[in-house]
Design a protein around this motif. Structure first.
Motif, PDB file in Angstrom:
ATOM      1  N   VAL A  90       0.820  -1.215   0.017  1.00  0.00           N
ATOM      2  CA  VAL A  90      -0.099  -0.012  -0.160  1.00  0.00           C
ATOM      3  C   VAL A  90       0.578   1.324   0.055  1.00  0.00           C
ATOM      4  CG1 VAL A  90      -1.481   1.287   1.187  1.00  0.00           C
ATOM      5  CG2 VAL A  90      -1.828  -1.227   1.069  1.00  0.00           C
ATOM      6  N   ALA A  91       2.046   1.151   0.976  1.00  0.00           N
ATOM      7  CA  ALA A  91       2.821   2.468   0.808  1.00  0.00           C
ATOM      8  C   ALA A  91       3.459   2.563  -0.410  1.00  0.00           C
ATOM      9  CB  ALA A  91       3.892   2.029   1.993  1.00  0.00           C
ATOM     10  N   LEU A  92       4.020   1.653  -1.126  1.00  0.00           N
ATOM     11  CA  LEU A  92       4.566   1.443  -2.469  1.00  0.00           C
ATOM     12  C   LEU A  92       3.439   2.088  -3.420  1.00  0.00           C
ATOM     13  CD1 LEU A  92       6.320  -1.609  -2.798  1.00  0.00           C
ATOM     14  CD2 LEU A  92       7.385   0.475  -2.501  1.00  0.00           C
ATOM     15  N   LEU A  93       2.161   1.713  -3.604  1.00  0.00           N
ATOM     16  CA  LEU A  93       1.008   2.258  -4.207  1.00  0.00           C
ATOM     17  C   LEU A  93       0.947   3.807  -3.963  1.00  0.00           C
ATOM     18  CD1 LEU A  93      -1.560  -0.442  -4.416  1.00  0.00           C
ATOM     19  CD2 LEU A  93       0.272   0.163  -6.227  1.00  0.00           C
ATOM     20  N   ILE A  94       0.917   4.259  -2.786  1.00  0.00           N
ATOM     21  CA  ILE A  94       0.961   5.668  -2.518  1.00  0.00           C
ATOM     22  C   ILE A  94       2.052   6.464  -3.162  1.00  0.00           C
ATOM     23  CG2 ILE A  94       0.659   7.476  -0.531  1.00  0.00           C
ATOM     24  CD1 ILE A  94      -0.965   5.328   0.693  1.00  0.00           C
ATOM     25  N   GLY A  95       3.124   5.744  -2.570  1.00  0.00           N
ATOM     26  CA  GLY A  95       4.473   6.664  -3.109  1.00  0.00           C
ATOM     27  C   GLY A  95       4.427   6.693  -4.701  1.00  0.00           C
ATOM     28  N   ALA A  96       3.794   5.711  -5.378  1.00  0.00           N
ATOM     29  CA  ALA A  96       3.991   5.770  -7.099  1.00  0.00           C
ATOM     30  C   ALA A  96       3.204   6.623  -7.600  1.00  0.00           C
ATOM     31  CB  ALA A  96       3.791   4.341  -7.444  1.00  0.00           C
ATOM     32  N   MET A  97       2.023   7.198  -6.756  1.00  0.00           N
ATOM     33  CA  MET A  97       0.922   7.918  -7.247  1.00  0.00           C
ATOM     34  C   MET A  97       1.547   9.319  -7.867  1.00  0.00           C
ATOM     35  SD  MET A  97      -2.244   7.903  -4.649  1.00  0.00           S
ATOM     36  CE  MET A  97      -3.085   6.130  -4.370  1.00  0.00           C
ATOM     37  N   PRO A  98       1.337   9.756  -9.127  1.00  0.00           N
ATOM     38  CA  PRO A  98       1.694  11.066  -9.822  1.00  0.00           C
ATOM     39  C   PRO A  98       1.272  12.001  -8.874  1.00  0.00           C
ATOM     40  CG  PRO A  98       0.539   9.735 -11.157  1.00  0.00           C
ATOM     41  CD  PRO A  98       0.343   8.961  -9.914  1.00  0.00           C
ATOM     42  N   PRO A  99       1.835  13.255  -9.003  1.00  0.00           N
ATOM     43  CA  PRO A  99       1.674  14.351  -7.932  1.00  0.00           C
ATOM     44  C   PRO A  99       0.308  14.856  -8.381  1.00  0.00           C
ATOM     45  CG  PRO A  99       3.923  14.622  -9.283  1.00  0.00           C
ATOM     46  CD  PRO A  99       2.999  13.380  -9.701  1.00  0.00           C
ATOM     47  N   ALA A 100      -0.357  15.383  -7.235  1.00  0.00           N
ATOM     48  CA  ALA A 100      -1.782  15.913  -7.114  1.00  0.00           C
ATOM     49  C   ALA A 100      -1.748  16.958  -8.328  1.00  0.00           C
ATOM     50  CB  ALA A 100      -1.881  16.615  -6.006  1.00  0.00           C
ATOM     51  N   ASP A 101      -0.778  17.572  -8.680  1.00  0.00           N
ATOM     52  CA  ASP A 101      -0.928  18.733  -9.617  1.00  0.00           C
ATOM     53  C   ASP A 101      -1.252  18.058 -11.022  1.00  0.00           C
ATOM     54  OD1 ASP A 101      -0.605  20.648  -7.521  1.00  0.00           O
ATOM     55  OD2 ASP A 101       1.708  20.960  -8.056  1.00  0.00           O
ATOM     56  N   SER A 102      -0.875  17.100 -11.396  1.00  0.00           N
ATOM     57  CA  SER A 102      -0.891  16.296 -12.590  1.00  0.00           C
ATOM     58  C   SER A 102      -2.259  15.939 -12.711  1.00  0.00           C
ATOM     59  CB  SER A 102       0.011  15.059 -12.870  1.00  0.00           C
ATOM     60  OG  SER A 102      -0.225  13.939 -11.740  1.00  0.00           O
ATOM     61  N   PHE A 103      -2.961  15.635 -11.762  1.00  0.00           N
ATOM     62  CA  PHE A 103      -4.526  15.200 -11.955  1.00  0.00           C
ATOM     63  C   PHE A 103      -5.140  16.473 -12.142  1.00  0.00           C
ATOM     64  CE2 PHE A 103      -2.912  11.724  -8.937  1.00  0.00           C
ATOM     65  CZ  PHE A 103      -3.191  10.557  -9.987  1.00  0.00           C
ATOM     66  N   GLU A 104      -4.555  17.407 -11.506  1.00  0.00           N
ATOM     67  CA  GLU A 104      -5.581  18.813 -11.493  1.00  0.00           C
ATOM     68  C   GLU A 104      -5.486  19.311 -12.937  1.00  0.00           C
ATOM     69  OE1 GLU A 104      -7.581  19.737  -9.283  1.00  0.00           O
ATOM     70  OE2 GLU A 104      -7.071  18.219  -7.716  1.00  0.00           O
ATOM     71  N   SER A 105      -4.255  19.231 -13.448  1.00  0.00           N
ATOM     72  CA  SER A 105      -3.983  19.956 -14.714  1.00  0.00           C
ATOM     73  C   SER A 105      -4.663  18.915 -15.939  1.00  0.00           C
ATOM     74  CB  SER A 105      -2.469  20.151 -14.822  1.00  0.00           C
ATOM     75  OG  SER A 105      -1.888  18.956 -14.893  1.00  0.00           O
ATOM     76  N   GLY A 106      -4.993  17.703 -15.635  1.00  0.00           N
ATOM     77  CA  GLY A 106      -5.554  16.796 -16.706  1.00  0.00           C
ATOM     78  C   GLY A 106      -4.132  16.131 -17.445  1.00  0.00           C
ATOM     79  N   GLU A 107      -2.975  16.172 -16.875  1.00  0.00           N
ATOM     80  CA  GLU A 107      -1.874  15.497 -17.402  1.00  0.00           C
ATOM     81  C   GLU A 107      -1.811  13.948 -17.312  1.00  0.00           C
ATOM     82  OE1 GLU A 107       2.942  15.275 -16.766  1.00  0.00           O
ATOM     83  OE2 GLU A 107       2.004  16.906 -15.892  1.00  0.00           O
ATOM     84  N   VAL A 108      -2.430  13.694 -16.048  1.00  0.00           N
ATOM     85  CA  VAL A 108      -2.935  12.192 -15.634  1.00  0.00           C
ATOM     86  C   VAL A 108      -4.539  12.275 -15.554  1.00  0.00           C
ATOM     87  CG1 VAL A 108      -2.317  10.338 -14.238  1.00  0.00           C
ATOM     88  CG2 VAL A 108      -0.711  11.897 -14.707  1.00  0.00           C
ATOM     89  N   SER A 109      -5.186  11.499 -16.273  1.00  0.00           N
ATOM     90  CA  SER A 109      -6.268  11.495 -16.305  1.00  0.00           C
ATOM     91  C   SER A 109      -7.224  10.140 -15.501  1.00  0.00           C
ATOM     92  CB  SER A 109      -6.867  11.418 -17.739  1.00  0.00           C
ATOM     93  OG  SER A 109      -6.645  10.206 -18.416  1.00  0.00           O
ATOM     94  N   ASN A 110      -6.207   9.158 -15.068  1.00  0.00           N
ATOM     95  CA  ASN A 110      -7.014   8.152 -14.540  1.00  0.00           C
ATOM     96  C   ASN A 110      -6.889   8.216 -13.085  1.00  0.00           C
ATOM     97  OD1 ASN A 110      -4.253   7.849 -14.704  1.00  0.00           O
ATOM     98  ND2 ASN A 110      -4.021   5.711 -15.312  1.00  0.00           N
ATOM     99  N   ARG A 111      -7.390   9.338 -12.468  1.00  0.00           N
ATOM    100  CA  ARG A 111      -7.390   9.332 -11.134  1.00  0.00           C
ATOM    101  C   ARG A 111      -8.007   8.303 -10.219  1.00  0.00           C
ATOM    102  NH1 ARG A 111      -8.985  14.829  -8.090  1.00  0.00           N
ATOM    103  NH2 ARG A 111      -8.622  14.377  -5.946  1.00  0.00           N
ATOM    104  N   GLN A 112      -9.168   7.788 -10.800  1.00  0.00           N
ATOM    105  CA  GLN A 112      -9.803   6.791 -10.328  1.00  0.00           C
ATOM    106  C   GLN A 112      -9.152   5.633 -10.163  1.00  0.00           C
ATOM    107  OE1 GLN A 112     -12.779   7.825  -8.866  1.00  0.00           O
ATOM    108  NE2 GLN A 112     -12.906   5.595  -7.856  1.00  0.00           N
ATOM    109  N   HIS A 113      -8.384   5.434 -11.141  1.00  0.00           N
ATOM    110  CA  HIS A 113      -7.734   4.119 -11.197  1.00  0.00           C
ATOM    111  C   HIS A 113      -6.901   3.927 -10.179  1.00  0.00           C
ATOM    112  CE1 HIS A 113      -5.333   0.761 -13.018  1.00  0.00           C
ATOM    113  NE2 HIS A 113      -4.339   1.258 -12.762  1.00  0.00           N
TER     114      HIS A 113
END
Length: 232
Positions: free
Chosen positions: A144-167
């Motif tokens: 779980v810690a690895l998955l949290i650490g591998a998440m893209p930065p929050a700004d990339s979700f807000e800017s639309g650079e990364v779209s699969n936030r739900q995934h």
């Protein structure tokens, strides 16, 4: 296989009943968690909400602290289980004294030393199983810690650079749920170990203790006040 001859059919029936009830309740709890309301099902919803918040949080130090705190509980039970196993193996070396102590209890049945040792070995198997469950839960929390650490930065979700936030949230929440379910399995073994203690007195006590443990588990997982509060 001298134990087969020494152990009466009532004890074999009680042991088979114990195993069947344990396996049956575990299957029932898993099925009910997927189709009905239970503590595990409700907490899984909160885990999903947590991971959705995690994707929007930067930095994610709070989430790391929460994950570490959650992993401390199975780590504690791992250490406790090792101590219990050590005590049980030490008891195997003094079974004559332990059996004599049990014989002094008025309602306890008289059993040969070999049968008494067999009952202790059943407890050993239960706690070995719980140890593997707790240790695997610890490993899953590290994932779980690895998955949290591998998440893209929050700004990339807000800017639309990364779209699969739900995934990302779904995957991390599912892993956290697996860790909690694994821990729950180890804790359930602790409950059933108390039922196994009834076997040292009589097969009837063993059966009644097993039914009592199932009743307690069902009440806490499906009919508790905690579940009612989580549903509000």
């Amino acid at each position: 296989m001298k134990i087969i001859q020494l152990l009466p059919w009532t004890d074999w029936f009680a042991l088979g009943f114990f195993v069947l009830v344990w396996v049956g309740y575990a299957a029932f709890a898993k099925y009910s968690s997927e189709h009905h309301h239970s503590i595990l099902a409700m907490t899984n919803r909160y885990r999903h909400l947590w991971m959705l918040q995690t994707t929007a949080r930067d930095p994610r130090m709070l989430d790391g602290i929460i994950t570490q705190t959650l992993s401390n509980t199975p780590a504690f039970f791992c250490s406790t289980t090792i101590l219990i196993l050590g005590g049980l193996f030490a008891l195997l070396g003094t079974t004559d004294k332990a059996a004599e102590l049990v014989r002094e209890i008025p309602f306890a049945e008289q059993t040969p030393i070999l049968v008494f040792e067999f009952k202790i070995l059943v407890l050993v198997v239960i706690f070995v199983y719980s140890f593997f469950r707790f240790s695997w839960s610890m490993r899953q929390y590290t994932f779980v810690a690895l998955l949290i650490g591998a998440m893209p930065p929050a700004d990339s979700f807000e800017s639309g650079e990364v779209s699969n936030r739900q995934h990302y949230a779904d995957r991390a929440a599912a892993m956290t749920g697996l860790a909690a379910e694994t821990f729950n399995g180890g804790l359930r073994a602790y409950y059933f170990s108390f039922a196994a203690l009834g076997w040292f007195f009589s097969p009837a006590m063993f059966v009644m203790a097993t039914l009592l443990v199932v009743g307690v588990l069902y009440t806490r997982e499906f009919r508790s006040e905690v579940l009612a509060l989580l549903q509000e």
